[in-house]
Design a protein around this motif. Sequence first.
Motif, PDB file in Angstrom:
ATOM      1  N   LEU A  47       0.829  -1.209   0.000  1.00 30.89           N
ATOM      2  CA  LEU A  47       0.000   0.000   0.000  1.00 30.89           C
ATOM      3  C   LEU A  47       0.860   1.254   0.000  1.00 30.89           C
ATOM      4  N   LEU A  48       1.891   1.274   0.842  1.00 25.33           N
ATOM      5  CA  LEU A  48       2.791   2.423   0.879  1.00 25.33           C
ATOM      6  C   LEU A  48       3.499   2.616  -0.452  1.00 25.33           C
ATOM      7  N   PHE A  49       3.945   1.527  -1.043  1.00 18.40           N
ATOM      8  CA  PHE A  49       4.685   1.611  -2.309  1.00 18.40           C
ATOM      9  C   PHE A  49       3.790   2.134  -3.427  1.00 18.40           C
ATOM     10  N   VAL A  50       2.531   1.734  -3.419  1.00 16.02           N
ATOM     11  CA  VAL A  50       1.609   2.191  -4.461  1.00 16.02           C
ATOM     12  C   VAL A  50       1.220   3.648  -4.236  1.00 16.02           C
ATOM     13  N   LEU A  51       0.998   4.026  -2.991  1.00 10.09           N
ATOM     14  CA  LEU A  51       0.558   5.396  -2.703  1.00 10.09           C
ATOM     15  C   LEU A  51       1.619   6.436  -3.081  1.00 10.09           C
ATOM     16  N   VAL A  52       2.883   6.111  -2.883  1.00  7.92           N
ATOM     17  CA  VAL A  52       3.949   7.059  -3.213  1.00  7.92           C
ATOM     18  C   VAL A  52       4.419   6.908  -4.655  1.00  7.92           C
ATOM     19  N   ASP A  53       3.723   6.043  -5.433  1.00  7.24           N
ATOM     20  CA  ASP A  53       4.127   5.796  -6.825  1.00  7.24           C
ATOM     21  C   ASP A  53       5.582   5.328  -6.864  1.00  7.24           C
ATOM     22  N   GLY A  54       5.831   4.234  -6.153  1.00  3.55           N
ATOM     23  CA  GLY A  54       7.193   3.766  -5.943  1.00  3.55           C
ATOM     24  C   GLY A  54       7.934   3.390  -7.204  1.00  3.55           C
ATOM     25  N   TRP A  55       7.251   2.771  -8.169  1.00  4.98           N
ATOM     26  CA  TRP A  55       7.956   2.357  -9.381  1.00  4.98           C
ATOM     27  C   TRP A  55       8.457   3.564 -10.166  1.00  4.98           C
ATOM     28  N   ALA A  56       7.629   4.598 -10.278  1.00  8.94           N
ATOM     29  CA  ALA A  56       8.059   5.800 -10.999  1.00  8.94           C
ATOM     30  C   ALA A  56       9.211   6.486 -10.274  1.00  8.94           C
ATOM     31  N   LEU A  57       9.136   6.555  -8.947  1.00 11.88           N
ATOM     32  CA  LEU A  57      10.217   7.171  -8.187  1.00 11.88           C
ATOM     33  C   LEU A  57      11.510   6.377  -8.322  1.00 11.88           C
ATOM     34  N   THR A  58      11.396   5.050  -8.278  1.00  9.88           N
ATOM     35  CA  THR A  58      12.593   4.207  -8.384  1.00  9.88           C
ATOM     36  C   THR A  58      13.227   4.334  -9.757  1.00  9.88           C
ATOM     37  N   MET A  59      12.421   4.246 -10.805  1.00  8.75           N
ATOM     38  CA  MET A  59      12.955   4.345 -12.166  1.00  8.75           C
ATOM     39  C   MET A  59      13.565   5.723 -12.418  1.00  8.75           C
TER      40      MET A  59
END
Length: 260
Positions: free
Chosen positions: A238-250
Amino acid sequence: MIARTLRRTPPMVWTALIVSMAMISIAMPAEAQGLPALSLTQPGGENGEVTYSLTLQVLALMTVLTVLPSIVLGMSAFTRIIIVLSILRQALGTQQTPPNQVLVAVALFLSFFVMQPVLTELYDTSLSPYLDGNMPATTALESGSKIVSEYLMGNTRQNDLLMFSELSGEGPYASPEDVPLSVLLPAYITSELKTAFQIGFLLFLPFLVIDMVIASILMALGMMMLSPMLVSLPFKLLLFVLVDGWALTMGSLASSFMGG
């Protein structure tokens, strides 16, 4: 027709071919390139026999192709990206999700994105003039190696470069252009490993905090038989999705390359 096909080939393929040509030219003298390494004769043909020959040039090319994937991946952004993505998956605790094939595909395409300026410059300044006949092969190889060396140098830590130059006994060097690839490549890979683990550590911290909080809550409630990893998994997702984790990581990975 052949010229149009050559020009339409992706720049990454030409990078691999240039590396192959460079290794062949180093490992084999020019006068021996046409020397047959294997000949096979069988009955038939107009003169009563048919002869097949394998030149040293083709034999060396076949040998280089076996290690070419490691060479290309080791000289690109792939190493850092795949390590960070693997650590991220472990921090999430999703076991084999995303699967290895997906992680490799993501790392490969992101590597193409990061290396696109380098590949474009390599094609425009080295490969295209060589295919048009305006530049000899040796000059094209020298120009291409300088472009690749600039990228490697821009993403290599100075401490790692000094360590390998001292180990080789060839340093110090007067300028970055004087550093050979035999010293620059191991320094670059070592620097990439260190940077990848630093980024992975920063990604791991928030998920570690969630695991510790969930474990403390379960301990306080007396639910010691319930796995904290199982309970914390949906919260981490949930945290990873809320902060848009994939976009931030990439985005963070792509911007971490100074030469990209």
